[in-house]
Design a protein around this motif. Structure first.
Motif, PDB file in Angstrom:
ATOM      1  N   GLY A 118       0.791  -1.239   0.000  1.00 34.30           N
ATOM      2  CA  GLY A 118       0.000   0.000   0.000  1.00 34.30           C
ATOM      3  C   GLY A 118       0.816   1.279   0.000  1.00 34.30           C
ATOM      4  N   PHE A 119       2.110   1.214  -0.276  1.00 39.43           N
ATOM      5  CA  PHE A 119       2.911   2.448  -0.379  1.00 39.43           C
ATOM      6  C   PHE A 119       2.393   3.284  -1.559  1.00 39.43           C
ATOM      7  CE2 PHE A 119       5.621   0.016   2.323  1.00 39.43           C
ATOM      8  CZ  PHE A 119       6.435   0.919   2.998  1.00 39.43           C
ATOM      9  N   PRO A 120       2.304   4.617  -1.396  1.00 40.29           N
ATOM     10  CA  PRO A 120       1.771   5.453  -2.472  1.00 40.29           C
ATOM     11  C   PRO A 120       2.807   5.679  -3.587  1.00 40.29           C
ATOM     12  CG  PRO A 120       2.325   6.797  -0.555  1.00 40.29           C
ATOM     13  CD  PRO A 120       2.630   5.380  -0.181  1.00 40.29           C
ATOM     14  N   ASN A 121       2.531   5.205  -4.780  1.00 36.25           N
ATOM     15  CA  ASN A 121       3.387   5.412  -5.964  1.00 36.25           C
ATOM     16  C   ASN A 121       4.884   5.178  -5.736  1.00 36.25           C
ATOM     17  OD1 ASN A 121       1.128   6.246  -7.480  1.00 36.25           O
ATOM     18  ND2 ASN A 121       1.266   8.231  -6.439  1.00 36.25           N
ATOM     19  N   PRO A 122       5.282   4.012  -5.238  1.00 33.78           N
ATOM     20  CA  PRO A 122       6.726   3.756  -5.085  1.00 33.78           C
ATOM     21  C   PRO A 122       7.381   3.698  -6.454  1.00 33.78           C
ATOM     22  CG  PRO A 122       5.485   1.731  -4.794  1.00 33.78           C
ATOM     23  CD  PRO A 122       4.475   2.824  -4.924  1.00 33.78           C
ATOM     24  N   GLU A 123       8.672   4.105  -6.507  1.00 31.76           N
ATOM     25  CA  GLU A 123       9.411   4.089  -7.779  1.00 31.76           C
ATOM     26  C   GLU A 123      10.634   3.203  -7.642  1.00 31.76           C
ATOM     27  OE1 GLU A 123      10.301   8.075  -9.053  1.00 31.76           O
ATOM     28  OE2 GLU A 123       8.220   8.702  -8.801  1.00 31.76           O
ATOM     29  N   PHE A 124      11.011   2.552  -8.744  1.00 35.77           N
ATOM     30  CA  PHE A 124      12.105   1.574  -8.713  1.00 35.77           C
ATOM     31  C   PHE A 124      13.038   1.805  -9.891  1.00 35.77           C
ATOM     32  CE2 PHE A 124       8.490   0.052  -6.450  1.00 35.77           C
ATOM     33  CZ  PHE A 124       9.044  -0.455  -5.292  1.00 35.77           C
ATOM     34  N   TYR A 125      14.322   1.939  -9.601  1.00 35.20           N
ATOM     35  CA  TYR A 125      15.317   2.285 -10.623  1.00 35.20           C
ATOM     36  C   TYR A 125      16.426   1.249 -10.670  1.00 35.20           C
ATOM     37  CZ  TYR A 125      13.185   6.900 -10.707  1.00 35.20           C
ATOM     38  OH  TYR A 125      12.291   7.942 -10.844  1.00 35.20           O
ATOM     39  N   VAL A 126      16.729   0.767 -11.869  1.00 35.96           N
ATOM     40  CA  VAL A 126      17.851  -0.161 -12.054  1.00 35.96           C
ATOM     41  C   VAL A 126      19.104   0.694 -12.241  1.00 35.96           C
ATOM     42  CG1 VAL A 126      18.764  -2.066 -13.421  1.00 35.96           C
ATOM     43  CG2 VAL A 126      16.281  -1.799 -13.167  1.00 35.96           C
ATOM     44  N   VAL A 127      19.764   0.987 -11.119  1.00 40.34           N
ATOM     45  CA  VAL A 127      20.968   1.834 -11.152  1.00 40.34           C
ATOM     46  C   VAL A 127      21.942   1.348 -10.078  1.00 40.34           C
ATOM     47  CG1 VAL A 127      19.858   3.938 -12.034  1.00 40.34           C
ATOM     48  CG2 VAL A 127      19.933   3.532  -9.562  1.00 40.34           C
ATOM     49  N   SER A 128      23.195   1.755 -10.217  1.00 39.51           N
ATOM     50  CA  SER A 128      24.188   1.409  -9.204  1.00 39.51           C
ATOM     51  C   SER A 128      24.221   2.500  -8.139  1.00 39.51           C
ATOM     52  CB  SER A 128      25.572   1.263  -9.855  1.00 39.51           C
ATOM     53  OG  SER A 128      26.517   0.961  -8.861  1.00 39.51           O
ATOM     54  N   ALA A 129      24.417   2.064  -6.888  1.00 35.39           N
ATOM     55  CA  ALA A 129      24.363   2.995  -5.760  1.00 35.39           C
ATOM     56  C   ALA A 129      25.483   4.030  -5.784  1.00 35.39           C
ATOM     57  CB  ALA A 129      24.436   2.200  -4.455  1.00 35.39           C
ATOM     58  N   ASP A 130      26.529   3.782  -6.567  1.00 31.83           N
ATOM     59  CA  ASP A 130      27.628   4.754  -6.593  1.00 31.83           C
ATOM     60  C   ASP A 130      27.509   5.723  -7.770  1.00 31.83           C
ATOM     61  OD1 ASP A 130      28.230   3.006  -8.609  1.00 31.83           O
ATOM     62  OD2 ASP A 130      30.085   2.263  -7.704  1.00 31.83           O
ATOM     63  N   ASP A 131      26.374   5.680  -8.472  1.00 28.96           N
ATOM     64  CA  ASP A 131      26.164   6.606  -9.595  1.00 28.96           C
ATOM     65  C   ASP A 131      24.650   6.802  -9.751  1.00 28.96           C
ATOM     66  OD1 ASP A 131      26.490   8.143 -11.836  1.00 28.96           O
ATOM     67  OD2 ASP A 131      26.921   6.462 -13.189  1.00 28.96           O
ATOM     68  N   LEU A 132      24.109   7.689  -8.931  1.00 27.39           N
ATOM     69  CA  LEU A 132      22.646   7.826  -8.850  1.00 27.39           C
ATOM     70  C   LEU A 132      22.134   8.856  -9.864  1.00 27.39           C
ATOM     71  CD1 LEU A 132      22.402   7.795  -4.942  1.00 27.39           C
ATOM     72  CD2 LEU A 132      21.809   5.930  -6.519  1.00 27.39           C
ATOM     73  N   PRO A 133      20.979   8.596 -10.459  1.00 27.72           N
ATOM     74  CA  PRO A 133      20.457   9.515 -11.493  1.00 27.72           C
ATOM     75  C   PRO A 133      19.666  10.689 -10.923  1.00 27.72           C
ATOM     76  CG  PRO A 133      19.012   7.619 -11.296  1.00 27.72           C
ATOM     77  CD  PRO A 133      20.132   7.399 -10.306  1.00 27.72           C
ATOM     78  N   PHE A 134      19.551  10.766  -9.577  1.00 28.21           N
ATOM     79  CA  PHE A 134      18.623  11.732  -8.980  1.00 28.21           C
ATOM     80  C   PHE A 134      19.254  13.116  -8.835  1.00 28.21           C
ATOM     81  CE2 PHE A 134      17.958   7.446  -7.154  1.00 28.21           C
ATOM     82  CZ  PHE A 134      16.826   7.136  -7.888  1.00 28.21           C
TER      83      PHE A 134
END
Ligand SMILES: C[S@@+](CC[C@H](N)C(=O)[O-])C[C@H]1O[C@@H](n2cnc3c(N)ncnc32)[C@H](O)[C@@H]1O
Length: 227
Positions: A118-134
């Protein structure tokens, strides 16, 4: 949708976001557990990794994290190395959750669990933790649970977490450390001692605080961004 860096090109396939590289290729990684075996992940963690490798108790693990995160509501949460979505066991469902991992197979399981919880609109990204797209300064809390030892450059992780967290943001980690490995089991990845982790935290502008918990090889700590 969470804000991304301006030069990132992203596509959504099913429930997962992927970064598009040059020549329109999706960024791909080599997950520890091949994607085809993702369905075995929870079984392996429960029956082997926790009791045997970590000499730990998974219920105590969830209890400790539940207690630590109990006051966190309606916040932007980022998880690094989210795996199959075990954070549903200790994170309040009123939070705005973004999960990342290099394994699409595990992230698909995570997406299913977060939506069912029931989390509201969770988002999931296939990325490496040492190079984040955010974009910088968009998250209140970052989690990295049992994953830090797998990620190539821990210093780069702290640098990225410091970048994407808001001032006074908190980084909560659970990680095996060598000095607690009393049974001398073989644990995958690179292990840093508590003293080394504290030093890295300070280098990247965090205040290190150990979370009081004895659970086998695991250290629990939080790193609070100072400005
Ligand atoms: C032991 S699992 C922990 C998963 C989950 N946090 C949990 O507590 O069950 C480690 C996770 O780290 C992920 N991982 C490994 N290297 C990574 C990287 N460079 N960036 C992000 N995730 C990574 C793996 O795919 C795996 O899902």
């Amino acid at each position: 949708m969470i804000k991304l860096k301006s030069d990132i090109h992203i596509v959504k396939k099913g429930r997962l976001y992927h970064v598009v590289e040059s020549r329109n290729r999706l960024m791909r990684f080599k997950p520890w557990l091949g994607d085809g075996f993702s369905f075995l992940y929870d079984f392996i963690m429960n029956s082997s990794i926790f009791p045997k490798k970590f000499a730990g108790d998974i219920q105590k693990h969830y209890y400790t994290l539940t207690q630590e995160l109990a006051g966190i509501h309606c916040r932007q949460i980022l998880e690094l190395g989210a795996g199959s979505g075990s954070a549903v066991n200790f994170l309040g469902i009123d939070n705005l959750y973004t999960g990342t991992d290099i394994s699409p197979g595990l992230l698909k399981q995570a997406a299913k669990r977060f939506l069912e919880a029931g989390f509201p609109n969770p988002e999931f990204y296939v990325v490496s933790a040492d190079d984040l797209p955010f974009e910088s300064g968009v998250f209140d809390v970052c989690l990295c649970i049992l994953s830090l030892n797998f990620i190539g450059s821990v210093e780069k992780v702290f640098q990225e977490v410091s970048r994407v967290l808001l001032p006074k943001g908190v980084f909560v980690c659970s990680v095996p450390v060598p000095e607690r490995n009393r049974l001398h089991t073989t644990i995958r990845g690179v292990l840093y001692s508590e003293a080394e982790l504290e030093k890295i935290c300070q280098k990247y502008g965090f205040k290190f605080e150990r979370i009081s918990c004895e659970n086998g090889v695991l250290l629990y700590f939080k790193a609070i961004k100072q400005s």
